[in-house]
Scaffold this motif. Sequence first.
Motif, PDB file in Angstrom:
ATOM      1  N   LEU A  85       0.822  -1.211   0.000  1.00 47.54           N
ATOM      2  CA  LEU A  85       0.000   0.000   0.000  1.00 47.54           C
ATOM      3  C   LEU A  85       0.853   1.257   0.000  1.00 47.54           C
ATOM      4  N   LYS A  86       0.315   2.279  -0.653  1.00 45.42           N
ATOM      5  CA  LYS A  86       0.981   3.571  -0.744  1.00 45.42           C
ATOM      6  C   LYS A  86       0.058   4.648  -0.168  1.00 45.42           C
ATOM      7  N   PRO A  87       0.629   5.757   0.306  1.00 44.87           N
ATOM      8  CA  PRO A  87      -0.234   6.836   0.838  1.00 44.87           C
ATOM      9  C   PRO A  87      -1.291   7.292  -0.167  1.00 44.87           C
ATOM     10  N   GLU A  88      -0.967   7.236  -1.450  1.00 48.36           N
ATOM     11  CA  GLU A  88      -1.940   7.667  -2.463  1.00 48.36           C
ATOM     12  C   GLU A  88      -3.087   6.684  -2.646  1.00 48.36           C
ATOM     13  N   ASP A  89      -3.036   5.540  -1.976  1.00 52.93           N
ATOM     14  CA  ASP A  89      -4.169   4.611  -1.987  1.00 52.93           C
ATOM     15  C   ASP A  89      -5.228   5.019  -0.968  1.00 52.93           C
ATOM     16  N   THR A  90      -4.933   6.017  -0.141  1.00 49.43           N
ATOM     17  CA  THR A  90      -5.895   6.493   0.849  1.00 49.43           C
ATOM     18  C   THR A  90      -7.152   7.012   0.163  1.00 49.43           C
ATOM     19  N   ALA A  91      -8.305   6.452   0.555  1.00 47.44           N
ATOM     20  CA  ALA A  91      -9.573   6.802  -0.078  1.00 47.44           C
ATOM     21  C   ALA A  91     -10.694   6.044   0.616  1.00 47.44           C
ATOM     22  N   VAL A  92     -11.912   6.403   0.281  1.00 41.91           N
ATOM     23  CA  VAL A  92     -13.059   5.566   0.625  1.00 41.91           C
ATOM     24  C   VAL A  92     -13.235   4.577  -0.525  1.00 41.91           C
ATOM     25  N   TYR A  93     -13.277   3.310  -0.197  1.00 42.03           N
ATOM     26  CA  TYR A  93     -13.399   2.253  -1.194  1.00 42.03           C
ATOM     27  C   TYR A  93     -14.840   1.753  -1.235  1.00 42.03           C
ATOM     28  N   TYR A  94     -15.374   1.662  -2.452  1.00 41.44           N
ATOM     29  CA  TYR A  94     -16.755   1.251  -2.669  1.00 41.44           C
ATOM     30  C   TYR A  94     -16.811  -0.034  -3.477  1.00 41.44           C
ATOM     31  N   CYS A  95     -17.661  -0.923  -3.053  1.00 37.64           N
ATOM     32  CA  CYS A  95     -17.993  -2.115  -3.807  1.00 37.64           C
ATOM     33  C   CYS A  95     -19.201  -1.798  -4.683  1.00 37.64           C
ATOM     34  N   ALA A  96     -19.224  -2.365  -5.885  1.00 37.83           N
ATOM     35  CA  ALA A  96     -20.327  -2.101  -6.799  1.00 37.83           C
ATOM     36  C   ALA A  96     -20.684  -3.358  -7.574  1.00 37.83           C
ATOM     37  N   ALA A  97     -21.942  -3.455  -7.951  1.00 36.03           N
ATOM     38  CA  ALA A  97     -22.417  -4.612  -8.703  1.00 36.03           C
ATOM     39  C   ALA A  97     -23.103  -4.158  -9.992  1.00 36.03           C
ATOM     40  N   ARG A  98     -22.885  -4.930 -11.051  1.00 38.00           N
ATOM     41  CA  ARG A  98     -23.582  -4.683 -12.317  1.00 38.00           C
ATOM     42  C   ARG A  98     -24.839  -5.528 -12.377  1.00 38.00           C
ATOM     43  N   SER A  99     -25.635  -5.279 -13.384  1.00 35.85           N
ATOM     44  CA  SER A  99     -26.756  -6.151 -13.720  1.00 35.85           C
ATOM     45  C   SER A  99     -26.357  -7.103 -14.829  1.00 35.85           C
ATOM     46  N   SER A 100     -25.139  -7.019 -15.276  1.00 33.16           N
ATOM     47  CA  SER A 100     -24.592  -7.818 -16.368  1.00 33.16           C
ATOM     48  C   SER A 100     -23.502  -8.734 -15.841  1.00 33.16           C
ATOM     49  N   LYS A 101     -23.243  -9.800 -16.572  1.00 28.80           N
ATOM     50  CA  LYS A 101     -22.171 -10.702 -16.157  1.00 28.80           C
ATOM     51  C   LYS A 101     -20.802 -10.218 -16.622  1.00 28.80           C
ATOM     52  N   PHE A 102     -20.784  -9.151 -17.430  1.00 32.37           N
ATOM     53  CA  PHE A 102     -19.525  -8.643 -17.965  1.00 32.37           C
ATOM     54  C   PHE A 102     -19.061  -7.406 -17.201  1.00 32.37           C
ATOM     55  N   SER A 103     -17.745  -7.291 -17.030  1.00 34.93           N
ATOM     56  CA  SER A 103     -17.181  -6.182 -16.271  1.00 34.93           C
ATOM     57  C   SER A 103     -17.184  -4.892 -17.076  1.00 34.93           C
ATOM     58  N   ASP A 104     -17.012  -3.803 -16.353  1.00 34.84           N
ATOM     59  CA  ASP A 104     -16.898  -2.489 -16.980  1.00 34.84           C
ATOM     60  C   ASP A 104     -16.074  -1.613 -16.060  1.00 34.84           C
ATOM     61  N   THR A 105     -15.368  -0.644 -16.616  1.00 30.11           N
ATOM     62  CA  THR A 105     -14.562   0.255 -15.796  1.00 30.11           C
ATOM     63  C   THR A 105     -15.280   1.568 -15.506  1.00 30.11           C
ATOM     64  N   LYS A 106     -16.431   1.766 -16.107  1.00 34.60           N
ATOM     65  CA  LYS A 106     -17.165   3.015 -15.916  1.00 34.60           C
ATOM     66  C   LYS A 106     -18.059   2.954 -14.697  1.00 34.60           C
ATOM     67  N   ARG A 107     -18.005   4.007 -13.910  1.00 32.16           N
ATOM     68  CA  ARG A 107     -18.851   4.096 -12.721  1.00 32.16           C
ATOM     69  C   ARG A 107     -20.325   3.975 -13.085  1.00 32.16           C
ATOM     70  N   SER A 108     -20.724   4.569 -14.192  1.00 29.25           N
ATOM     71  CA  SER A 108     -22.131   4.595 -14.595  1.00 29.25           C
ATOM     72  C   SER A 108     -22.666   3.219 -14.969  1.00 29.25           C
ATOM     73  N   ALA A 109     -21.781   2.253 -15.171  1.00 26.09           N
ATOM     74  CA  ALA A 109     -22.213   0.902 -15.546  1.00 26.09           C
ATOM     75  C   ALA A 109     -22.668   0.071 -14.355  1.00 26.09           C
ATOM     76  N   TYR A 110     -22.482   0.593 -13.151  1.00 27.63           N
ATOM     77  CA  TYR A 110     -22.800  -0.151 -11.931  1.00 27.63           C
ATOM     78  C   TYR A 110     -23.998   0.495 -11.227  1.00 27.63           C
ATOM     79  N   PRO A 111     -25.148  -0.133 -11.202  1.00 25.24           N
ATOM     80  CA  PRO A 111     -26.320   0.458 -10.560  1.00 25.24           C
ATOM     81  C   PRO A 111     -26.394   0.248  -9.050  1.00 25.24           C
TER      82      PRO A 111
END
Length: 123
Positions: A85-111
């Motif tokens: 871990l690095k100091p720049e990893d400091t953040a609030v970490y969020y788990c997210a789920a899609r409605s699809s079985k395929f991954s995406d890197t866009k925040r808007s793809a996760y409802p």
Amino acid sequence: QVQLVESGGGLAQAGGSLKLSCAASGRTFSSVAMGWFRQVPGKEREFVAAINYASITYYAASVKDRFTISRDNAKNTVYLQMNNLKPEDTAVYYCAARSSKFSDTKRSAYPYWGQGTQVTVSS
């Protein structure tokens, strides 16, 4: 609907490790892609890692080779193992789920989103 609850955040020293967990309920967990994002105050929420229904993984360049995303479908849980871990990893970490079985890197793809867990890395 999908309910997500993160745990495992906390304080670590630079070079240390933490493991985040995200317990999911409400849908067929094994058939949806899951992701981890993080956010610091004043900045956009950014993609960290994702895993699809077949456990194929994707990482942001900033965490590749340090973080590992995995899933345990029997426990309806997705994990984020964070090493070196690095100091720049400091953040609030969020788990997210899609409605699809395929991954995406866009925040808007996760409802569906968890409430977030704080990770603080000291130098």
